[in-house]
Design a protein around this motif. Structure first.
Motif, PDB file in Angstrom:
ATOM      1  N   GLU A  85       3.683  -0.893   7.055  1.00 23.70           N
ATOM      2  CA  GLU A  85       3.409  -1.437   5.726  1.00 23.70           C
ATOM      3  C   GLU A  85       3.022  -0.334   4.754  1.00 23.70           C
ATOM      4  O   GLU A  85       3.431  -0.321   3.603  1.00 23.70           O
ATOM      5  CB  GLU A  85       2.291  -2.476   5.820  1.00 23.70           C
ATOM      6  N   SER A  86       2.248   0.622   5.246  1.00 26.58           N
ATOM      7  CA  SER A  86       1.783   1.718   4.409  1.00 26.58           C
ATOM      8  C   SER A  86       2.936   2.597   3.930  1.00 26.58           C
ATOM      9  O   SER A  86       3.038   2.935   2.747  1.00 26.58           O
ATOM     10  CB  SER A  86       0.762   2.573   5.175  1.00 26.58           C
TER      11      SER A  86
ATOM     12  N   SER B 250       5.974  -8.188  -3.216  1.00 29.19           N
ATOM     13  CA  SER B 250       5.472  -7.549  -4.435  1.00 29.19           C
ATOM     14  C   SER B 250       6.566  -6.839  -5.227  1.00 29.19           C
ATOM     15  O   SER B 250       6.287  -6.241  -6.262  1.00 29.19           O
ATOM     16  CB  SER B 250       4.378  -6.531  -4.074  1.00 29.19           C
TER      17      SER B 250
ATOM     18  N   VAL C  79      -2.546   4.404   1.168  1.00 30.85           N
ATOM     19  CA  VAL C  79      -2.368   3.000   0.794  1.00 30.85           C
ATOM     20  C   VAL C  79      -3.486   2.175   1.430  1.00 30.85           C
ATOM     21  O   VAL C  79      -3.854   2.376   2.589  1.00 30.85           O
ATOM     22  CB  VAL C  79      -0.995   2.480   1.261  1.00 30.85           C
TER      23      VAL C  79
ATOM     24  N   TYR D 115       8.632  -1.579   5.461  1.00 33.02           N
ATOM     25  CA  TYR D 115       7.454  -2.431   5.284  1.00 33.02           C
ATOM     26  C   TYR D 115       7.288  -3.424   6.431  1.00 33.02           C
ATOM     27  O   TYR D 115       6.191  -3.585   6.979  1.00 33.02           O
ATOM     28  CB  TYR D 115       7.572  -3.175   3.948  1.00 33.02           C
TER      29      TYR D 115
ATOM     30  N   LEU E 143       5.147   0.808   1.315  1.00 32.62           N
ATOM     31  CA  LEU E 143       4.528   0.762  -0.009  1.00 32.62           C
ATOM     32  C   LEU E 143       4.535   2.130  -0.680  1.00 32.62           C
ATOM     33  O   LEU E 143       4.692   2.223  -1.908  1.00 32.62           O
ATOM     34  CB  LEU E 143       3.100   0.228   0.103  1.00 32.62           C
ATOM     35  N   GLN E 144       4.372   3.197   0.091  1.00 36.03           N
ATOM     36  CA  GLN E 144       4.444   4.528  -0.507  1.00 36.03           C
ATOM     37  C   GLN E 144       5.818   4.790  -1.114  1.00 36.03           C
ATOM     38  O   GLN E 144       5.932   5.423  -2.170  1.00 36.03           O
ATOM     39  CB  GLN E 144       4.125   5.593   0.546  1.00 36.03           C
TER      40      GLN E 144
ATOM     41  N   THR F  52      -4.941   0.622  -4.083  1.00 35.62           N
ATOM     42  CA  THR F  52      -4.387   1.949  -3.850  1.00 35.62           C
ATOM     43  C   THR F  52      -4.456   2.769  -5.132  1.00 35.62           C
ATOM     44  O   THR F  52      -4.116   2.279  -6.205  1.00 35.62           O
ATOM     45  CB  THR F  52      -2.926   1.833  -3.389  1.00 35.62           C
TER      46      THR F  52
ATOM     47  N   SER G   1      -3.383  -3.659  -1.406  1.00 34.84           N
ATOM     48  CA  SER G   1      -2.586  -2.456  -1.197  1.00 34.84           C
ATOM     49  C   SER G   1      -1.807  -2.076  -2.456  1.00 34.84           C
ATOM     50  O   SER G   1      -1.322  -0.955  -2.581  1.00 34.84           O
ATOM     51  CB  SER G   1      -1.605  -2.686  -0.040  1.00 34.84           C
ATOM     52  N   THR G   2      -1.681  -2.994  -3.385  1.00 34.30           N
ATOM     53  CA  THR G   2      -1.015  -2.718  -4.659  1.00 34.30           C
ATOM     54  C   THR G   2      -1.833  -1.700  -5.450  1.00 34.30           C
ATOM     55  O   THR G   2      -3.072  -1.741  -5.417  1.00 34.30           O
ATOM     56  CB  THR G   2      -0.872  -4.016  -5.469  1.00 34.30           C
TER      57      THR G   2
END
Length: 458
Positions: free
Chosen positions: A72-73, A36, A167, A67, A76-77, A149, A127-128
């Motif tokens: 993964e969370s 992403s 997330v 990630y 992404l944060q 999110t 999750s985006t």
């Protein structure tokens, strides 16, 4: 239990799905790629500029490590914070509406779309950040429910943090699905990785979308709604490598653009062709241009009608004809007027009616750019010429079409709207475009929420 224990998506039958509800993940499921970064980079560059993109690129190795190897969370944060912190929420929404849909539509998974489009009610769990994906999913894919999110905001700006419960991955996706559907089970669930299993088990049927980097994206003409308007400066999807090339090129490209603008502004027009060729601008001409008109009572002027690829259309037309061609424009920034080597005239209702009487000649313009778009709706209009000239090898191809026949002019009894629509049709057919009924105002309202008028003092 692993994701591969579910049957693959190819085994999902489509019969009788019109009333079914489908729930799907976005990255890696509806989209072919799970990466992403490029979509965050588009927002970073379009809203925050090159420095924001540079910051995002520098942080991207840490994001990847977090990630893929830790959480993964957490990963992404990090990327959400770097991309969004300090940005106006309205600017993020604008980029999501005007810039991202084109790039998302070019990465749709054909098998996922085959199943997804067969169902009557569509839901996406991702999750985006929802603010990034909702316009595309709802406006172009017919999605009714978008669960993503949520970002924290303060006085109209993003803080970079995410709202509780965090997330949307793993159990958070399952909990979000329960809040919407309660005890009702959606008929189909689509996923591509183990973190999708919690919500997939809540569906009556679940299917796994295996990763296949060789699979071709869905043809965009199969979308329920065509993407007519697109904005933004970047031509290619900014992967990490492409982002690095863009960042490295911009300082040199800006200096090169300044040199090219100086040539176009200061040199006499008859001398510009070969100089521009020497500094990397290729100009080609097709068709037969009209001869120079001698001013007399028996001869009127010639009106060139262009498809307006960039603000440089009339300038390069003048260069190819080796004479200054004044341009009639709807609105133009003060800076663009100052640097313009040709005379510019603002369009009014009176001038519009006068112009329809002039002898007319059609002209189509095609330009080729490899890095930056030379026009924008939402951004700084005065930078349009710079961005076009910042491309390594910008190319302009001008084709002269036949003179407008008398029966299609206002003198023959046609209204100005009929003449304009016919001219648009001829140019569109030559360019293999499909005409719409949208006006300039419609375009600007869709992309920038204004009527397209450039303030005089900009």
């Amino acid at each position: 239990m692993g994701i591969t224990t579910f049957p693959t998506i190819e085994k999902c039958t489509l019969e009788g799905r019109a009333r079914d509800t489908i729930v799907a993940n976005l990255d890696g499921t509806l989209l072919r790629s799970k990466a992403s970064f490029a979509y965050f980079a588009l927002v970073a560059f379009d809203v925050g500029g090159v420095l924001r993109l540079l910051f995002l690129l520098l942080v991207s190795p840490s994001f990847s490590i977090l990630y893929y190897f830790i959480s993964e969370s957490v990963g992404l944060q990090v990327i959400i914070f770097v991309t969004f912190v300090g940005m106006k929420v309205s600017d993020i929404e604008s980029a999501a509406r005007a810039v991202l849909p084109k790039f998302y539509s070019e990465d749709l998974h054909p098998e996922s779309w085959r199943v997804f489009s067969s169902c009557g009610k569509r839901c996406v769990l991702t999750s985006t950040p929802r603010i990034m994906v909702e316009p595309f999913l709802k406006d172009y894919l017919g999605v009714e429910i978008v669960l993503g999110t949520e970002i924290e905001t303060y006085k109209g700006r993003a803080t970079g943090f995410v709202r509780s419960p965090g997330v949307l991955v793993g159990k958070n996706k399952a909990n979000a699905l329960r809040r919407i559907f309660g005890e009702t089970q959606p008929e189909i669930g689509l996923g591509d990785c183990d973190t999708d299993i919690p919500y997939m088990t809540l569906c009556k049927e679940s299917y796994y979308v295996p990763r296949n980097p060789r699979i071709k994206a869905l043809c965009i003409n199969k979308l329920p709604k065509p993407i007519i308007f697109h904005d933004g400066r970047l031509i290619k999807k900014p992967t990490p490598l492409m982002s690095l090339l863009i960042i490295l090129w911009i300082p040199f490209g800006f200096l090169l653009a300044c040199v090219r603008l100086s040539v176009m502004s200061l040199l006499p027009i008859p001398l510009q062709y070969y100089v521009l060729l020497a500094i990397g601008i290729r100009l080609t001409i097709k068709g037969t241009p009209p001869p120079r008109i001698k001013k007399s009572k028996d001869q009127s002027g010639v009106l060139f009608v262009s498809c307006h690829r960039t603000l440089c259309d009339p300038v390069f037309l003048s260069v190819l004809l080796a004479r200054s061609i004044p341009t009639v424009t709807y609105s133009l920034s003060r800076f663009s007027e100052i640097i313009s080597p040709i005379k510019t005239v603002r369009l009014t209702r009176d001038r519009a009616s006068d112009a329809s009487i002039i002898k007319q000649l059609l002209k189509k313009v095609e330009n080729k750019m490899s890095m930056f778009h030379g026009t924008t709706t939402r951004g700084w209009k005065w930078m349009d010429a710079f961005f076009f000239l910042m491309n390594p090898r910008p190319t302009y191809e001008i084709t002269f079409l036949n003179k407008l026949s008398y029966e299609f002019t206002c003198k023959s009894g046609k209204s100005s709207h009929e003449v304009a629509n016919y001219v648009q049709k001829v140019i569109a057919e030559t360019l293999s475009y499909e005409c719409t009924t949208f006006t300039r105002k419609d375009k600007y309202m869709a992309l920038a929420r204004n009527d397209g008028t450039v303030v005089k003092n900009t």
